[in-house]
Every structure is written in structure tokens, then in C-alpha cells.
Design a protein around this motif. Sequence first.
Motif: not given
Length: 406
Positions: A370-397
Motif C-alpha cells: 500500500v502506498k500511503p500517498e494514495t490514501i491521503l494526498q494531503n497528510d498534514l494535520l493543519l493546512d494554514e494558508s501561506a505555508t511553506k512546504i518542503a520535502n524535508e523534515t523541519h528538524w533538518y531545516q
Amino acid sequence: MKRWQNNIPEYLISPLTTGFRKISIGVVKDRCRIYPFFCAFGRHIDMVKNIHGIDEKLIDLLRGKNNQPDSTLFEISVALMYARNGWNVSFIPETSSEKSPDLLVEKDGEQFFVECKRQAKVTEYSETERKEWNKRWDILVQAMIAFKIPTFMDVAFKVEVANTPLTILESAFTEIVTSEMISSGYSLENDQISASVDFINMDAINKHFEDFQVSWNSPQMVALFAGGYERNGSYTQVHFPKGVNAVGPDDDDHILNLFCTGVYSAYCAKWECLSDTSIDKKAKDVRKLLGKAVDQAPEIGNTIVHIGYETLHGPLVEFERHKKIANSINTFDYKNKKVKAVFCHALQPSVGPDDSEWAETTMRFGRDGVKPETILQNDLLLDESATKIANETHWYQDLNLMVTGA
């Protein structure tokens, strides 16, 4: 991963009442922890209303579980996340006779049970470590006051805090002062700690208070004393205020509306523990929560597990925790339960001198093809407008910011 910021202006408040009162900066941080969830519920109020069983959950949120809302907030947020992704969502009523999942989600003939688990905000070890720090701080601050020099001390423990003498900070501070090493650019170092001391610029602080009043024990107040503020930093401070203005009634419901009008003197310290043992113990795994979630998964039917936790101790701890979590989820014995995916939601609320910030990272683990992204395309709990989304962890940032400053 995403971040969003909420700018908080610094207000010039007219005096109403004066007095002295102590309040923890944690109260402000707790507001930052809860506020984004209710904002999300409000933005999607029509979706929330269509979640079957939501009324009972809201009653539980407001009145139940000994005023500990984290778990219920997490369950409602997960339910709303599925609704935002087009699933029909129902809370499964709790019964005293048997364990059951939290949610049932359905879409296009597909059906999953959903189990939600929320880790405690602070680990027992972290709380014990903080208490050990306070024992040493209580002795240190007496030495600071005795020298009558407003100072800021930066301390890094190389071993567990509990394994150092109670007087270690006092001894280090005294040696730095008597050796005229304050603001020298040099650190005092041994096999247990590294420490440096700087003068607190009282002239700059008094100039600031000529123009502004500062929220009591806020990050901005700490930044004045420490010469800056790290969101993941641990600070302790004592100051002698010229006055405290209260906006609103003098009761426990208005503890955030206290403003300092100036300070006579201040003493502050920032501390961290770099011990491998400390980092390992603070990097709490999710294996126990995963076990409880799997126990509540039904024998028949496919299940998805969501685990939420907060990242409060900085990048070094979170890199170690990430490794533990990945290993636990990939090697866990799910027995005969049909767990098709596990989502881990790492949440980081933080308050700075001028704004509040929310960072969130979702880690996905699929099972049985099972591919998790097929279940939830948007899997962030909060979707505040004007967010910055990146393919890395926030602790790496955060680590990159610490290293590069950009």
C-alpha cells in the motif's frame, strides 16, 4: 513538512494596575500549541459538522479527560484531515466492554479503520533533567546576584545534568568572573560542561523600555537579556521589575495580559545537554504507542495508524528519534492485524520574540504494497494558508539554520 507564522506585534500598553506576579513562559507556548487546531476547525467548520459523532467528541474535548485535550484534539484533527481528502468520516463510539479503533473512513467502496495515538508532550526523562537543571540554577543565580553584575550564562553539559555537582555552575561562574573572562569570547571548559558569560546590556534594555512595555516572561523579554533567542533553546531568568501592568481583571483568566514597564537588573542562562545518553533518552520512540494502536485494531478489516508527537528538544534529539521510529515501524510484529499504513505526525509549536511558528512533518510508512500517498494526498494535520512546504523534515531545516544562519 510545513511551517506557518503568525506575526505578533509588540504593543505599547497604557498602565492600568501595577504589582509583582510570576508567570511561566510555558503558558504562552501552550496557547501556540492549541490555537492552530481551532483555527483549522473554524476554516473547515462545514466539514467538521459532517463528521459523524463529532458532537460527542467536542463534549469530550471541553469537559473530559481531566482537562488534557491533546489526544482529543489529535483525533479530531486526523478526522478532519480525512474529510479534507474526500473521505466520509465517522467516530466509532467507545465502549467499556472492548477496545475499538477511533474512526471509520470510507471512499469509493474502500474502507479503513483508523487508530490515533498521541504521545505525551514532555518525556519523564526531560522533566527530570529540567528539575536537575533548576537545582543548579538556584545556586548559580545566588552567585550572580551576589556579584551584582547583570549577566547571561550559556551552558552546555557534556554529561547528564544529574551526574554533575550541584555547585558546578556557581563554581564556573565565579571562576569566569574572578578571571575577568566576562564577554571575553572565551569559554570555561572541562569534561562535564562548557560555559561562557556575557554582560547584559542594561543601557540597551532601558532604552527599549523607554519605548515599549514587554509581555511578562515572554520570549521577547528573554531575548533582551540573552542578546537573542533560539526557539529550541532552554532559558531561565530572574529579573527585578520596575513595574508590572495588568490589562483586564486580576484573576487567573488574564495571566497573559501582564506587561513589564522596566527592570532594575536581570540574570539569565541558556542551557542544553549534549550527552549521548541524554539525547537518546529524550528521543522517545513510538513503539509502545504503536503496540497499543495495533492491539485496538480489529481482527477483520484494514487499519491505518496515526501517531502524533511534539519535537521540543532540537535537531540532535529529533534525528535520533527519527531513526528509532523508522526502525520500530519497519520491524514491528503486527501479528494478524491488517495494518496497511502508519503515519507519524511530528509537530513543533514555538514562540519567538516577534511571532509564533508552527512546523509539521509527516512520515509515511506503507505496508503490504500500500502506498500511503494514495490514501491521503494531503497528510498534514493543519493546512494554514501561506505555508511553506518542503520535502524535508523541519528538524533538518532547523539544523541547517543553526549551521548556516540562513
